[in-house]
Design a protein around this motif. Structure first.
Motif, mmCIF file in Angstrom:
data_model
loop_
_atom_site.group_PDB
_atom_site.id
_atom_site.type_symbol
_atom_site.label_atom_id
_atom_site.label_comp_id
_atom_site.label_asym_id
_atom_site.label_seq_id
_atom_site.Cartn_x
_atom_site.Cartn_y
_atom_site.Cartn_z
ATOM 1 N N GLY A 166 0.775 -1.228 0.000
ATOM 2 C CA GLY A 166 0.000 0.000 0.000
ATOM 3 C C GLY A 166 0.808 1.280 0.000
ATOM 4 O O GLY A 166 0.249 2.364 0.192
ATOM 5 N N ALA A 167 2.094 1.211 -0.224
ATOM 6 C CA ALA A 167 2.946 2.408 -0.245
ATOM 7 C C ALA A 167 4.038 2.223 -1.294
ATOM 8 O O ALA A 167 4.359 1.091 -1.680
ATOM 9 C CB ALA A 167 3.564 2.628 1.132
ATOM 10 N N PRO A 168 4.626 3.318 -1.784
ATOM 11 C CA PRO A 168 5.728 3.174 -2.743
ATOM 12 C C PRO A 168 6.865 2.347 -2.140
ATOM 13 O O PRO A 168 7.125 2.415 -0.928
ATOM 14 C CB PRO A 168 6.175 4.612 -2.990
ATOM 15 N N LEU A 169 7.517 1.594 -2.988
ATOM 16 C CA LEU A 169 8.639 0.778 -2.528
ATOM 17 C C LEU A 169 9.724 1.643 -1.879
ATOM 18 O O LEU A 169 10.433 1.189 -0.974
ATOM 19 C CB LEU A 169 9.222 0.007 -3.725
ATOM 20 N N MET A 170 9.822 2.905 -2.287
ATOM 21 C CA MET A 170 10.801 3.817 -1.705
ATOM 22 C C MET A 170 10.524 4.072 -0.227
ATOM 23 O O MET A 170 11.427 4.488 0.514
ATOM 24 C CB MET A 170 10.796 5.138 -2.480
ATOM 25 N N ALA A 171 9.305 3.812 0.234
ATOM 26 C CA ALA A 171 8.973 4.036 1.643
ATOM 27 C C ALA A 171 9.613 2.992 2.551
ATOM 28 O O ALA A 171 9.709 3.203 3.773
ATOM 29 C CB ALA A 171 7.457 4.033 1.839
ATOM 30 N N GLN A 172 10.076 1.883 1.968
ATOM 31 C CA GLN A 172 10.716 0.839 2.763
ATOM 32 C C GLN A 172 12.150 1.248 3.131
ATOM 33 O O GLN A 172 12.913 1.721 2.284
ATOM 34 C CB GLN A 172 10.747 -0.485 1.982
ATOM 35 N N GLN A 173 12.487 1.091 4.409
ATOM 36 C CA GLN A 173 13.822 1.498 4.856
ATOM 37 C C GLN A 173 14.918 0.763 4.092
ATOM 38 O O GLN A 173 15.947 1.360 3.735
ATOM 39 C CB GLN A 173 13.973 1.249 6.355
ATOM 40 N N ASN A 174 14.712 -0.512 3.816
ATOM 41 C CA ASN A 174 15.731 -1.276 3.094
ATOM 42 C C ASN A 174 16.010 -0.653 1.732
ATOM 43 O O ASN A 174 17.165 -0.547 1.306
ATOM 44 C CB ASN A 174 15.298 -2.731 2.916
#
Length: 390
Positions: free
Chosen positions: A283-291
């Motif tokens: 439910g969020a852009p992949l860029m939102a993931q810390q990794n």
């Protein structure tokens, strides 16, 4: 979206208005005239001959040559700008590096005045395509072990042997060939002969080699069956100088490889940044993931360090101070970093990164050879180590 550190975003310390104009010309040429033809060239495993003439018309083939020989009157900075733009555009169907950045400088630095006047203007115009033939089936990085021979017979040399992995080899009209003029003399027995291939009896091109990557770039085997070459085609007119000439030019070659690798690294990051901004995960852009953010931070750091190293080496080359160990360091570290960054970027694409329709997949296949050509990276380590002991 692209990184604020992208090739076209950050001002380089050595750029000026003239180089910016050249960069714009090169960028337009590669993106509008080469990239759309890339798939067709990959299918046939070589570019169309016409692209060489077009690049010559735009002054992109030999910008570092003096105007007296048909060049642009520039220097290494002009060549690096074109190298970077070609790498960033992924328009690697033909090697301007080999043609203008390497072969033309062998002729310029070691050729007689007659040789320079005879060959350089046609290279600058793209009327002739240039290649250099060093590697043999049984001799790669160790050039002292080449077996292609050139036996003096009156006013000709008789050349016999074979070369492999020759970039631009299919279309080449002019090939600088490393030969043994004195087989017993090891390095001192190596000479460079310039072969004009049109109608040359005994000269034969082998098959277009089926490579993992860089599919559009013609790479062939060359065969010499008692080929008669005029003595006047001996580069510089003196036997036994070839190995020294090769060693003197390798820093330039390795810097071009490093510069192209740094530009490709940035293209991989820019492609990946655009992808993770629009790809949704949970439910969020992949860029939102810390990794994702951490991996891209690591990749961008390597790209900025690589570009800074290239800039320092360019400055050294412009001052005639680029030594062999430093060029080897640049080639070693930046090509290793390129493969690491492209692998991380492909991983962030997930399954789509494994699909050839995505640029990152092509970069993954194309990048691997950078650790091999121009001298395998293991040899770069040996060169650096020897420099430490001096």
């Amino acid at each position: 979206m692209t990184s604020p550190y992208s090739l076209h975003a950050a001002r380089r310390p050595w750029m000026d208005a003239e180089l910016e104009a050249l960069r714009d010309t090169a960028r337009r040429f590669f993106t509008t005239e080469c990239v759309p033809r890339q798939d067709a060239w990959a299918e046939q495993k070589h570019p169309d001959r016409a692209i060489w003439r077009r690049a010559g018309e735009l002054g992109l083939l030999c910008p570092g040559l003096p105007e007296a020989y048909g060049g642009g009157g520039g220097h290494a900075l002009h060549e690096m700008v074109i190298c970077e733009e070609q790498a960033y555009a992924m328009a690697n169907g033909f090697s301007i590096n080999v043609h203008g950045g390497i072969v033309a400088h062998y002729l310029l630095d070691y050729g007689t005045e007659a040789q320079k006047q005879r060959w350089l203007p046609s290279l600058a115009r793209g009327e002739r395509v240039a290649a250099i033939a060093m590697t043999e089936p049984g001799a790669g990085t160790d050039l002292q072990r080449i077996k292609t021979s050139a036996v003096r017979d009156g006013d000709h040399y008789v050349v016999s042997g074979a070369k492999t992995f020759i970039t631009n080899g299919l279309l080449a009209d002019l090939v600088v060939v490393a030969v043994k003029t004195d087989p017993a003399a090891k390095a001192r027995g190596v000479s460079l002969l310039v072969l004009e291939t049109e109608g040359l009896a005994g000269f034969r091109r082998g098959r277009l080699l089926d490579k993992i990557g860089q599919k559009a770039q013609d790479t062939v085997e060359l065969f010499f069956d008692e080929v008669r070459v005029p003595v006047s085609n001996l580069l510089g007119g003196e036997e036994g100088k070839g190995f020294a000439q090769l060693m003197q030019q390798l820093p330039r070659e390795r810097l071009l490889l490093a510069g192209g690798a740094a530009a490709t690294m940035q293209r991989a990051i820019d492609e990946t940044l655009a992808y993770v901004q629009q790809r949704q995960l949970f439910g969020a852009p992949l860029m939102a993931q810390q990794n994702t953010r951490f991996k891209l931070a690591e990749c961008q750091t390597k790209a900025v360090v690589a570009r800074s190293f290239v800039d320092d080496c360019i400055a050294r080359l412009a001052r005639s101070e680029l030594d062999v160990p430093t060029a080897a360091m640049a080639k070693l570290w930046i090509t290793e970093a390129l493969c690491e960054v492209v692998d991380e970027c492909l991983q962030l694409h997930g399954g789509y990164g494994y699909m050839n329709e995505y640029p990152i997949a092509r970069m993954y296949a194309d990048a691997r050879v950078s650790r091999i050509y121009g001298g395998a990276n293991e040899v770069m380590k040996e060169i650096i180590a020897r420099g430490l002991a001096d």
